[in-house]
Design a protein around this motif. Structure first.
Motif, short mmCIF file in Angstrom:
data_model
loop_
_atom_site.label_atom_id
_atom_site.label_comp_id
_atom_site.label_asym_id
_atom_site.label_seq_id
_atom_site.Cartn_x
_atom_site.Cartn_y
_atom_site.Cartn_z
N ASP A 127 -3.36 3.10 -7.63
CA ASP A 127 -4.42 2.22 -7.14
C ASP A 127 -4.50 1.01 -8.07
O ASP A 127 -4.67 1.17 -9.29
CB ASP A 127 -5.75 2.98 -7.14
CG ASP A 127 -6.88 2.16 -6.53
OD1 ASP A 127 -6.77 0.93 -6.47
OD2 ASP A 127 -7.87 2.77 -6.10
N SER A 146 1.56 -1.87 -9.78
CA SER A 146 0.74 -1.85 -8.57
C SER A 146 -0.01 -3.17 -8.39
O SER A 146 -0.12 -3.70 -7.27
CB SER A 146 -0.25 -0.69 -8.63
OG SER A 146 0.42 0.55 -8.69
N TYR A 183 0.37 -5.70 -5.18
CA TYR A 183 -0.79 -6.12 -4.39
C TYR A 183 -1.08 -7.61 -4.59
O TYR A 183 -1.61 -8.27 -3.69
CB TYR A 183 -2.02 -5.29 -4.77
CG TYR A 183 -2.14 -4.00 -3.99
CD1 TYR A 183 -2.91 -3.93 -2.84
CD2 TYR A 183 -1.48 -2.85 -4.41
CE1 TYR A 183 -3.03 -2.75 -2.13
CE2 TYR A 183 -1.59 -1.65 -3.71
CZ TYR A 183 -2.37 -1.61 -2.57
OH TYR A 183 -2.48 -0.45 -1.85
N PRO A 205 0.80 -1.23 0.00
CA PRO A 205 0.00 0.00 0.00
C PRO A 205 0.83 1.28 0.00
O PRO A 205 0.34 2.33 -0.42
CB PRO A 205 -0.83 -0.12 1.30
CG PRO A 205 -0.85 -1.58 1.60
CD PRO A 205 0.47 -2.10 1.14
N TRP A 206 2.08 1.18 0.47
CA TRP A 206 2.92 2.38 0.56
C TRP A 206 3.89 2.53 -0.62
O TRP A 206 4.32 3.63 -0.93
CB TRP A 206 3.73 2.35 1.86
CG TRP A 206 2.84 2.48 3.07
CD1 TRP A 206 2.37 3.62 3.64
CD2 TRP A 206 2.30 1.40 3.83
NE1 TRP A 206 1.58 3.34 4.72
CE2 TRP A 206 1.51 1.97 4.87
CE3 TRP A 206 2.39 0.01 3.77
CZ2 TRP A 206 0.82 1.21 5.81
CZ3 TRP A 206 1.71 -0.74 4.70
CH2 TRP A 206 0.94 -0.15 5.71
#
Length: 276
Positions: free
Chosen positions: A39, A69, A73, A33-34
């Motif tokens: 997104d 990203s 994730y 997340p960092w």
């Protein structure tokens, strides 16, 4: 003597490399997340299939979502749920294997015949059957894999418990008046867990591959959740024009599974543990 030293050094180097690589992947999963630049599920059709840029270091997919990203994730899903499968299967297998090995008799026979019946079928076939009954979805796949994996730990732990319960230190504990629970908790489980955890490093690689395979078949992770197997599924329609959409997650799966296998093989050789 020299050859033994060389083997020991190779095993130590493999343990360090495997551990460092896996630590890096778990750190990436935790910090996703960092460190993710965008997104992972945000759709931006104006930038679909864009090449690498400062905003999108690995480009975008067919919906304009950031590939980097989604890879970061995706590590959270693949590693996190593989770890959950391992812990749950190990915990259940530890309970069943300990009961079967320590009690013996009819209980042992019934439990082990059930385990052998499950082991008679290929893992993926059983998982597919269970998912077919439960329905597609991440949690259904996780439950199915747990239900299949625990039997291997139960068999392994049962065999070790059978050997341990006749050892002199266990007999001494019985004579001293220690309860069954205390003997199992303080004397048996500490001797059983280390070799099981070593074998578990190899099973983690299989769990990640099974998760990815089922997601690729559309039975596991459902869109838009980022997961490596699901990303390969989404990228297959663009294999000719944008092969990197399948290549990126495939490389991630390959590196993680190889790291688990390298670490597991090295630990098995170092401590003389037989793999199933």
């Amino acid at each position: 003597m020299i050859s033994s030293i060389r083997i020991a050094r190779k095993s130590q180097a493999a343990i360090l490399i495997g551990s460092a690589t896996l630590a890096a992947f778990f750190l990436i999963a935790i910090l996703a997340p960092w460190i993710a630049p965008n997104d992972p599920i945000q759709v931006n059709l104006a930038f679909k299939l864009s090449p690498p840029s400062l905003d999108y270091p690995l480009g975008t997919d067919h919906l304009g979502r950031c590939n980097l990203s989604r890879l970061l994730y995706g590590a959270r899903v693949s590693l996190g749920f593989a770890s959950l499968i391992f812990v749950a299967a190990l915990g259940f297998g530890l309970v069943i294997g300990t009961i079967a090995g320590y009690k013996g008799g009819v209980i042992d026979a019934v439990l082990m015949r059930f385990c052998e019946g499950v082991m008679a079928f290929p893992n993926l076939v059983l998982v597919l059957g269970i998912v077919g009954l439960l329905g597609p979805g991440l949690w259904q796949v996780v439950m199915a894999l747990m239900m299949v994996q625990w039997v291997y730990y139960a068999r392994m732990i049962r065999n070790m418990i059978v050997g341990l319960k006749e050892q002199n230190f266990i007999l001494a504990a019985r004579i001293s008046g220690s309860s069954t629970g205390k003997i199992i908790r303080r004397h048996m489980i500490p001797n059983v867990l280390p070799p099981v955890l070593v074998v578990g490093t190899l099973e983690m690689g299989w769990a990640i591959m099974d998760l990815s395979a089922l997601s690729f078949l559309g039975l596991g992770v459902q869109p838009p959740t980022p997961e490596w197997g699901a990303m390969i599924l989404e990228g297959k329609n663009f294999i000719r024009s944008q092969p990197e959409l399948m290549l990126y997650p495939g490389i991630m799966i390959l590196l993680v599974v190889i790291s688990f296998n390298v670490l597991g093989e090295a630990l098995s050789e170092k401590y003389g543990i037989k793999k199933r």
